[in-house]
Write an enzyme that holds these catalytic residues in place. Structure first.
Site, PDB file in Angstrom:
ATOM      1  N   GLN A 138      27.544  -9.708 -22.607  1.00  0.00           N
ATOM      2  CA  GLN A 138      27.309 -11.134 -22.857  1.00  0.00           C
ATOM      3  C   GLN A 138      28.293 -12.033 -22.120  1.00  0.00           C
ATOM      4  OE1 GLN A 138      24.741 -12.380 -24.521  1.00  0.00           O
ATOM      5  NE2 GLN A 138      23.935 -10.412 -25.209  1.00  0.00           N
TER       6      GLN A 138
ATOM      7  N   CYS B  88      15.011  -5.580 -37.428  1.00  0.00           N
ATOM      8  CA  CYS B  88      13.783  -5.276 -38.152  1.00  0.00           C
ATOM      9  C   CYS B  88      13.465  -3.797 -37.976  1.00  0.00           C
ATOM     10  CB  CYS B  88      12.623  -6.123 -37.632  1.00  0.00           C
ATOM     11  SG  CYS B  88      11.116  -5.981 -38.588  1.00  0.00           S
TER      12      CYS B  88
END
Length: 387
Positions: free
Chosen positions: A183, A329
């Site tokens: 990042q 998820c």
């Protein structure tokens, strides 16, 4: 391809830079394996080595320290598994509790199947590892520590870690230090040499390069055990035919990202601060996560009380705003973000978070679109949560 009305998910992947597309396309029509000795192979090898030199120069490394991989996940696995195996009988892995799963999961796999002892380094409420915490963890058994791994900047909340200080603590005991800088490249000044890290991960598709290609910067003298065995193309620590077109695209993206870093940092910081201010005005009880100042310039991460993050995401998506949740998820069931839980958030807040991330294509119009549709989406998500 038509761009979505507001693409606010650059931390997941960012559109390719024109320079990267051009460099990659130029190589796609050529034949040649970089390991072949004939003319076509030598031409491909030249492209690979020029790309290696370019990446090294941009990131304060030596060309010999650039090991090409298929992306950030492979680079993290090679660093953590490879260094752990190479330093046996040392069996401790010290890793921050807020790492990306590409680093966290290899460490936990080593714990389950290889007998590693994994210590999750705690973080403060902003998501930062205190060097004193690392020093205390090492002190429990210094000779038993195989590797320390702490990411340069968090992929969810954007908090920047004190990498140089942490690496210095590890080096007091001769322990190799790895950092996932996926990042950070292009958003922060990154120098491998100045950081004093022993291994550093980067990947193409976070900085405007192609998917499926990355790098592990690996200090000279460090020889992790291979994760992939075969031809030993990369310093005998990584095997596999080199993808010259992707490598050329990656090198171009690194050059541009580093060249433009200072300008983009200022532009994205201003745009991010505007986004934060306007989201707070639109949803007064929203909570900003991560360090309010020392964070990635393109990152704004919020918890929305009374909302499920995945429901709010889909409502925004239906209105042309693309972002990410702060939770994972699994099998269709939302799980609280391990990053926010480690920072002290409760499960409801950890499930009710969204990440908005900016990049080189982001504009003020993207922020306008978000704040135009956000209040109604939040209200609807809260009603759904009560029903």
């Amino acid at each position: 391809m038509t761009r979505p009305s507001a693409y606010l998910d650059h931390a997941a992947t960012t559109p390719m830079l024109p320079e990267a597309i051009e460099a990659m396309t130029e190589q796609l029509g050529r034949v040649g394996n970089a390991s072949s000795l004939h003319a076509a192979g030598r031409q491909t090898r030249r492209i690979v080595e020029e790309s290696r030199e370019s990446i090294a120069e941009a990131l304060g490394a030596r060309p010999s320290e650039v090991v090409f991989t298929s992306g950030g996940t492979e680079a993290d696995n090679l660093a953590i598994k490879g260094l752990y195996w190479s330093r046996r009988p040392a069996d401790r892995i010290l890793i921050s509790s807020v790492e990306h799963h590409a680093a966290l999961d290899p460490a936990q796999w080593l714990e389950r199947s290889q007998g590693a002892r994994v210590t999750l380094l705690p973080v403060d409420p902003a998501g930062r590892v205190d060097p004193a915490e690392l020093r205390a963890a090492i002190a429990e058994d210094p000779s038993g520590v195989a590797v320390v791994s702490v990411m340069w900047a968090n992929n969810e909340v954007g908090t920047v870690q004190p990498v140089r200080e942490l690496a210095g603590v590890a080096h007091e005991h001769g322990i190799p230090f790895h950092t996932d800088a996926v990042q950070a490249i292009g958003q922060l000044p990154v120098s491998f040499a100045a950081s004093t890290a022993d291994a550093l991960t980067l990947t193409g598709h976070k900085i405007g390069g192609p998917m499926g290609v990355g790098v592990l910067l690996l200090a000279r003298g460090l020889t992790p055990v291979s994760v992939l065995h075969g031809g030993g193309q990369e310093r005998d620590v990584r095997s596999g035919t080199l993808d010259a077109p992707a490598i050329a695209g990656l090198a171009a993206a690194v050059r541009v990202a580093v060249r433009d870093q200072e300008h983009e940092h200022a532009r994205l910081t201003a745009l991010r601060d505007t986004l934060i201010q306007r989201v707070r005005q639109a949803v007064p009880d929203v909570v900003l996560n991560g360090d309010p100042v020392d964070r990635l310039p393109g990152n704004a991460h919020f918890s929305f009380p009374g909302c499920e993050g995945d429901a709010l995401l889909m409502l925004l998506d239906a209105k042309g705003v693309e972002c990410s949740t702060g939770s994972a998820c699994s099998a269709g069931v939302a799980q609280p973000s391990h990053v926010l839980l480690a920072m002290g958030a409760d499960a409801a807040a950890a499930r009710g978070s969204l990440r908005f991330t900016l990049g080189h294509t982001s504009t003020p119009e993207d922020v306008d679109r978000l704040v135009d549709v956000l209040p109604a989406a939040v209200e609807r998500a809260r009603r759904a949560g009560l029903s």
